[in-house]
Design an enzyme around this catalytic site. Sequence first.
Site, PDB file in Angstrom:
ATOM      1  N   GLU A   1      30.144  26.869   9.173  1.00  0.00           N
ATOM      2  CA  GLU A   1      30.053  26.799  10.433  1.00  0.00           C
ATOM      3  C   GLU A   1      29.595  25.409  11.085  1.00  0.00           C
ATOM      4  O   GLU A   1      29.911  25.072  12.376  1.00  0.00           O
ATOM      5  CB  GLU A   1      28.859  27.687  10.790  1.00  0.00           C
TER       6      GLU A   1
ATOM      7  N   ASP B   1      25.929  27.933   5.467  1.00  0.00           N
ATOM      8  CA  ASP B   1      25.965  26.330   5.519  1.00  0.00           C
ATOM      9  C   ASP B   1      24.722  25.815   6.162  1.00  0.00           C
ATOM     10  O   ASP B   1      24.425  26.450   7.380  1.00  0.00           O
ATOM     11  CB  ASP B   1      27.085  25.860   5.505  1.00  0.00           C
TER      12      ASP B   1
END
Length: 492
Positions: free
Chosen positions: A192, A125
């Site tokens: 994350e 991400d």
Amino acid sequence: MIKKTGLFILSIMSLVILIFVGKASILPGPTDLSSINRPDNSDELGYSVAENLAKAIRFKTISVSYDVPYAQVAFEGFHKFLEDTYPNVHSTLKREVVGPASLLYHWKADQQLEKRPIAFLAHMDVVPVEGGTESGWSYPAFDGEIKDGFVWGRGSSDNKMSVITLMESVERLIKAGFKPSRDIYFAFGHDEEIGGRQGAKAIVDLLEQRGIELDWTLDEGSGIADGIIAGLQVPVALISLAEKGSVTLKLTATSSGGHSSTPAPDTAISIVGRAVGTLAENQYPLEMTDAVREMLQTLVPEYPYSQKVVLANLWVFEALVTEQIGESRVMAASLRTTTAPTIFHAGTKSNILPQKAEAYVNFRIHPRDSVMGVLERAKAVINDPRVTVTTEGGDVGSEPTKQSSFTSDGFAEIKASIGAVFGEVPVVPSLTVAGTDSKHYARIAENTYRFNPYFITSDDLKRVHGTDERISIGNLAVSVRFYEDIIKRSAS
């Protein structure tokens, strides 16, 4: 008698000076800069990796918050891209989708030795581009352009480059016939950037249920600092042993309000403003740590002679050195829990006294401190019953991680691979001041390390989470070679 005493004192002082100078004189000279292997943008390997990273950037795997649904279509497309691009990885390793969109790969040992598994971590991400800054990008953030020796775009350095270079290295090793002698996991989180609660944590929960205990993990979080450490020309490889925790405190005060023409001695704004000022003026003290002490001892040869004398004798000058290096914002963050006022809310009109004022102060917590300790200290420092101090939205924050060993086999193997790929770059332990997925692995891994295998400058640091994020083609090539080396070194 007085004369003898004076001679004695002079003799002692001379002896001390000789010790100081002697310890500095026997140190080796600075690193020969020609012995360092710098990334080469003409490296053919880098160009092939760059093409794949550019394609990866075009998948808008953006994390906003847990209140916003994850980018399902983008993640599913990215998963398919990995599968198509790295066929040997997907035919050899077992792949699982964990949580909504995180990936866990298991490379099973060919002949299992008496070694616990290891894990390489990265995340898929990326953070969004701040609204209104789009025009500041040299190339659109999600176009994945390859220009001027760089791959440009969101995720190029944080952290799709790690996903891609890890996959490239494993694909190459499989093609070369390599078979690991210990189990290896590759864990790619999907959230994350917002805490890893549904990704990394879910992977750790799964491994823990299966009874998996890891020897060590390697994640993002530091790199080869090039021109970042004040006073040093030589690049320095920083292997992070721990990461800070984080908590945001909300300071609230209320007052009766009214017209600004007849104010009380204190208003809600002045009460909260004074509390914020008090916290900012009463920073946590700077305290030397074992990791920073080891770093300084390793880097002593790189400094001019006068500084060598001081750094070679920390047993005398430690307090002075602590104060001096604390003048650097980066180094200060490694020596203390930091205090950062970030948001202030109060008032609606210039002639109305607000009835409520709120401020938010973010703390990045050093491993020696804790979330509860930060909360209690803030209340004591403010010492004003009119100010309510709570954690933001009831969020309990994240605790700092334990410090991993810099004398373990894992640390030694990472250090050796740095030497094999990058040459005689000094290698030192450090602390990651931001957050990574590694914090979730502490309960199943004896040691968690953080190191990005590429050169990073002060200019590069500004681009992470900012405008014009990019990674050089040469850095991509050396990153693949580093991962190949560390996998072979630790699992042959």
